[in-house]
Enzyme design. Structure first.
Site, PDB file in Angstrom:
ATOM      1  N   TYR B 263     125.151 -79.083   6.982  1.00 30.46           N
ATOM      2  CA  TYR B 263     125.429 -78.911   8.403  1.00 30.46           C
ATOM      3  C   TYR B 263     126.309 -80.038   8.974  1.00 30.46           C
ATOM      4  O   TYR B 263     127.281 -79.795   9.681  1.00 30.46           O
ATOM      5  CB  TYR B 263     124.111 -78.828   9.182  1.00 30.46           C
ATOM      6  CG  TYR B 263     124.287 -78.793  10.670  1.00 30.46           C
ATOM      7  CD1 TYR B 263     124.511 -77.593  11.325  1.00 30.46           C
ATOM      8  CD2 TYR B 263     124.258 -79.965  11.426  1.00 30.46           C
ATOM      9  CE1 TYR B 263     124.692 -77.557  12.697  1.00 30.46           C
ATOM     10  CE2 TYR B 263     124.450 -79.936  12.796  1.00 30.46           C
ATOM     11  CZ  TYR B 263     124.661 -78.744  13.423  1.00 30.46           C
ATOM     12  OH  TYR B 263     124.850 -78.709  14.779  1.00 30.46           O
ATOM     13  N   ASP B 298     122.473 -70.325  10.355  1.00 31.55           N
ATOM     14  CA  ASP B 298     122.749 -69.586  11.583  1.00 31.55           C
ATOM     15  C   ASP B 298     124.039 -70.054  12.246  1.00 31.55           C
ATOM     16  O   ASP B 298     124.742 -69.274  12.870  1.00 31.55           O
ATOM     17  CB  ASP B 298     121.584 -69.769  12.563  1.00 31.55           C
ATOM     18  CG  ASP B 298     121.101 -71.208  12.625  1.00 31.55           C
ATOM     19  OD1 ASP B 298     120.368 -71.612  11.714  1.00 31.55           O
ATOM     20  OD2 ASP B 298     121.474 -71.926  13.562  1.00 31.55           O
ATOM     21  N   LYS B 370     113.563 -68.875   8.920  1.00 29.34           N
ATOM     22  CA  LYS B 370     113.803 -69.189  10.336  1.00 29.34           C
ATOM     23  C   LYS B 370     114.885 -68.274  10.874  1.00 29.34           C
ATOM     24  O   LYS B 370     115.999 -68.264  10.380  1.00 29.34           O
ATOM     25  CB  LYS B 370     114.248 -70.641  10.497  1.00 29.34           C
ATOM     26  CG  LYS B 370     114.526 -71.011  11.935  1.00 29.34           C
ATOM     27  CD  LYS B 370     115.321 -72.302  12.068  1.00 29.34           C
ATOM     28  CE  LYS B 370     116.752 -72.157  11.612  1.00 29.34           C
ATOM     29  NZ  LYS B 370     117.656 -73.213  12.077  1.00 29.34           N
TER      30      LYS B 370
END
Lengths: 248, 528
Positions: B263, B298, B370
């Site tokens: 990330y 995501d 998640k």
């Protein structure tokens, strides 16, 4: 139905009924007193015959209300003047043709989310090859050199990069608006550009969910774009304005 | 679990093999380096905390001095052990003395390795005991608490002021939230230090500090006691200080950490070598502390197109899984991320969301997945947002997701109001309850739209992973394989904090935590 545009009111199902809905939270637990407090608050907002249609306990001593009422106020629609961008919105093809034929060189655009803002959704929608809602981003424009510098870019660094690339336009996106941090950031960019003597050489353009053209111009930008803006709208502004300035 | 998607097992195995090979290539060099934040995290684990007269955190002061003295490449722990032997003081006092200019780091005398090493190991054991105690405390509290039904309701608070966060977190817990995250100040990921003490001024969120962790932990424990539940606390183990935040979270009994392997590289432009080294150390701590990590796939879908890039989410989940296994995390600790971000205007978009969610579920059966809510296509139309969030909740309960980050109807407008959170919980509760066993009743048509989409995503992910196996993850990131973002190997922030280890480098924590994490019983108790 004849509507008097000098006195328009909110519309529920009958002209001039003034029907509005609102919801809010009070820092007291739900109960008869809370419901009455919500009703009185709506009265003080000027609503007539407010009805509390829903009350919910939010726990920890808070309660939530949905209220319907009638707003007696009206506004004169005919007296409203909003500054608008005057340029014509063109397609990707038209923009590129115009640059080729009239400017004869690539238009350089740099873009970033400035300050501590890390939310690139807006700038990506305008810049990325893919664009947004079926409208290609500026990276896809053959007659543009578009540089997306990403997020958390300090204003000074953005201007340095803009100078290094020879930018015609600088796009700034501000999504985080807590405590008006975006206004400080945007103002600082204009001040820096002026201090460094490059303000007149670039178009400064702001964008974001809480940005309007009017606000951007007030802060010293050349244009502002709000939510739902498509890449070709920004591209049209840039090329129209560059050509206008060249004529001057 | 019975498969509803009729997936090709050989392709799934192929994906895992390729991801494992890519992870293995990273691990051929990760352990040749340390970083400034790994050494600072080690200092924190030994009890160094606080700030100097100028407000600089003591772990930073100490590591900076060791770096200047050319000692950092041997590791902070051996130096600290020698300093304790020489002065008879505790680690924190020594750090304070260094900050005050009373101790010169070069002046600590050498001593036989066996002596300092024995002390270093016993100091590390002491730190491990503290973390183990917090983990056991969590196990006990979970044992007493009612076990919530999945998907767990996860909400965020983000006021910028930790005391206001505490009020909002408590209210959210009382409204029924199972998991609460305190969103971080938007610039913190790029700070090469962790701020100290309670903080009240943050933008878009609140600084992650150890004191802030402790304040919200206390409030959530109280709310849990009042309601007979256990409320899980989340923060962000990301940015330039991943290992330090992991250490702080382990000591303050956080339950979940956003902790993705890539990330920071992609979305914060942090140097990739720095990130790969840091993520490993931070995940070792999280593994031992019993923390469930959340990965950030995501985010790919908010930057790139969710329909076209769905396979990159799956590929990245495999990579996150394989890297996490190498850091001692169990599958039950891997909250692999994905999101409901396909344009709601798309015909059959809901079917495509179901395909992807079911695909993740079947491929990672033990992972507490998640699921992130719609954000990219949420506008100021709160009524539409509320409806789309309902569809998101329906897909989640249908496909057996576990960690449900609730969508806010005001997503595009402001950080959530108290009532926004209440409405999101009401939405999820209604749908989860009303459609509780829908998944058990529905099968997907053979070769139908959902199965076809899932097979396509798996195929695409497999090709991508094979390519990554060939060229390596660094090259893949350079070429923009994920989120349409390209990052150069030597670019980005934080490369100056990467230090090649000297042959005499020593840090007792990784091996100690890995061993002890492996020894935990199978009950785990991660999510209950």
């Amino acid at each position: 139905m004849k509507i008097d545009l000098t006195r328009i009111k909110a519309y529920g199902d009958t002209l001039h009924d003034g029907a509005v809905q609102l919801s809010f939270t009070l820092p007291v637990p739900a109960g008869d007193e809370a419901r009455e407090a919500a009703r009185q608050l709506a009265l003080r907002m000027g609503l007539e015959a407010p009805a509390v249609t829903e009350m919910a306990d939010l726990g920890a001593g808070f309660s939530f209300f949905v209220i319907y009422g009638r707003c007696p106020h009206s506004v004169d629609y005919t007296a409203i003047k909003i500054p608008k961008q005057q340029h014509r919105v063109m397609t990707l093809k038209e923009v590129n043709a115009l640059i080729r034929e009239r400017l004869g060189r690539k238009v350089v655009v740099v873009a970033a989310c400035t300050g501590t803002d890390a939310h690139t959704v807006g700038i990506d929608a305008i810049m990325n090859m893919k664009g947004y809602a079926g409208e290609y981003g500026l990276e896809r424009y053959p007659e543009m050199a578009a540089y997306n510098l990403g997020s958390q870019m300090p204003n000074a660094e953005l201007l340095a990069k803009a100078a290094a690339y020879g930018a015609d336009a600088v796009l700034v996106s501000q999504v985080v608006t807590q405590k008006n941090i975006h206004l400080e950031n945007l103002t600082e960019l204009v001040e820096l550009a002026e201090a460094e003597g490059i303000r007149d050489r670039v178009l400064l353009i702001a964008g974001g969910p809480r940005i309007s053209h009017e606000l951007a111009v007030e802060l010293g930008f050349d244009a502002g774009f709000g939510p739902g803006t498509l890449p070709n709208q920004v591209a049209s502004f840039i090329v129209t304005e560059l050509l206008r300035r060249r004529r001057q | 679990m019975e498969s509803k998607l009729n997936l090709d097992r050989a392709k799934i195995d192929g994906c895992r093999r390729a991801a494992a090979a890519a992870a293995g290539r990273l691990h051929s060099w990760i352990n040749n380096y340390t970083t400034t934040t790994i050494e600072r995290a080690s200092a924190r684990l030994l009890g160094v905390d606080g700030v100097d007269a100028a407000g600089v955190p003591l772990p930073n002061v100490l590591v900076e001095k060791l770096k200047q003295a050319g000692l950092l490449d041997r590791g902070l722990v051996p130096w600290m052990a020698r300093a304790v032997l020489a002065t008879g003081k505790e680690a924190r006092e020594i750090a304070e003395a260094v900050a005050a200019g009373k101790v010169d780091v070069s002046a600590i005398p050498a001593c036989p390795e066996a002596r300092w090493r024995e002390l270093a190991d016993s100091m590390a054991d002491g730190a491990a005991e503290k973390i183990a105690a917090r983990r056991e405390e969590r196990q006990k509290m979970l044992g007493r608490a009612a076990r919530p039904q999945k998907p767990y309701l996860y909400v965020i608070v983000a006021t910028g002021n930790i005391y206001e966060d505490a009020v909002q977190a408590r209210a959210a817990a009382l409204q029924g939230a199972d998991i609460i995250a305190v969103i971080r100040h938007t610039g913190q990921s790029l700070l090469d230090y962790v701020p100290y003490g309670p903080t009240t001024e943050g933008f878009g969120g609140t600084y992650a500090t150890q004191e802030n962790f402790s304040i919200v932990r206390r409030v959530l424990d109280e709310a849990g006691r009042e309601t007979g539940r256990y409320i899980r606390l989340v923060n962000y183990c990301s940015g330039l200080c991943m290992p330090e935040i992991a250490a702080m979270g382990a000591l303050e009994r956080l339950d979940m950490m956003l902790n993705d392997a890539m990330y920071g590289i992609l979305f914060r432009d942090i140097n990739m070598r720095r990130t790969f080294i840091d993520q490993h150390f931070s995940r070792i701590i999280n593994a031992f502390a019993g923390i469930v990590i959340n990965t950030g796939e995501d985010n790919y879908l908010t930057t790139a197109d969710a329909f076209e890039q769905g396979h990159t989410v799956l590929a990245s989940q495999f990579i996150n899984e394989q890297l996490a296994l190498r850091s001692g995390l169990r599958e039950e600790q891997m909250g692999l991320g994905h999101a409901f971000e396909i344009n709601p205007a798309m015909e059959d978009g809901l079917l495509m969301e179901i395909a992807q969610a079911q695909l993740c579920r079947e491929i990672f059966p033990r992972a507490p997945l998640k699921f992130m809510p719609p954000t990219k296509h949420v506008t100021g139309d709160i009524f539409r947002a509320y409806l789309v969030n309902g569809m998101f909740n329906l897909v989640s309960v249908l496909t057996g997701q576990e960690i449900q980050l609730l969508g806010m109807l005001t997503e595009a407008i402001h950080t959530p109001y108290l009532s926004d959170r209440y409405l999101s919980i009401a939405n999820a509760r209604y749908i989860f309850n009303n459609a509780r066993h829908l998944g058990e009743e529905l099968l997907f048509r053979e070769q139908g739209r959902i199965q076809t989409r899932a097979a396509y995503l798996l195929d695409q992910a497999y090709s991508l992973l094979q390519e990554i196996e060939t060229i390596g993850l660094e090259a893949a990131l350079e070429q923009g394989f994920f989120a349409d973002i390209k990052r150069s190997r030597d670019g980005g922030k934080g490369l100056d904090g990467v230090v090649a280890r000297h042959a005499a480098y020593y840090n007792p924590f990784p091996a100690l935590f890995l061993d002890r994490a492996a020894a935990w019983g199978p009950e785990g108790g991660f999510l209950g």
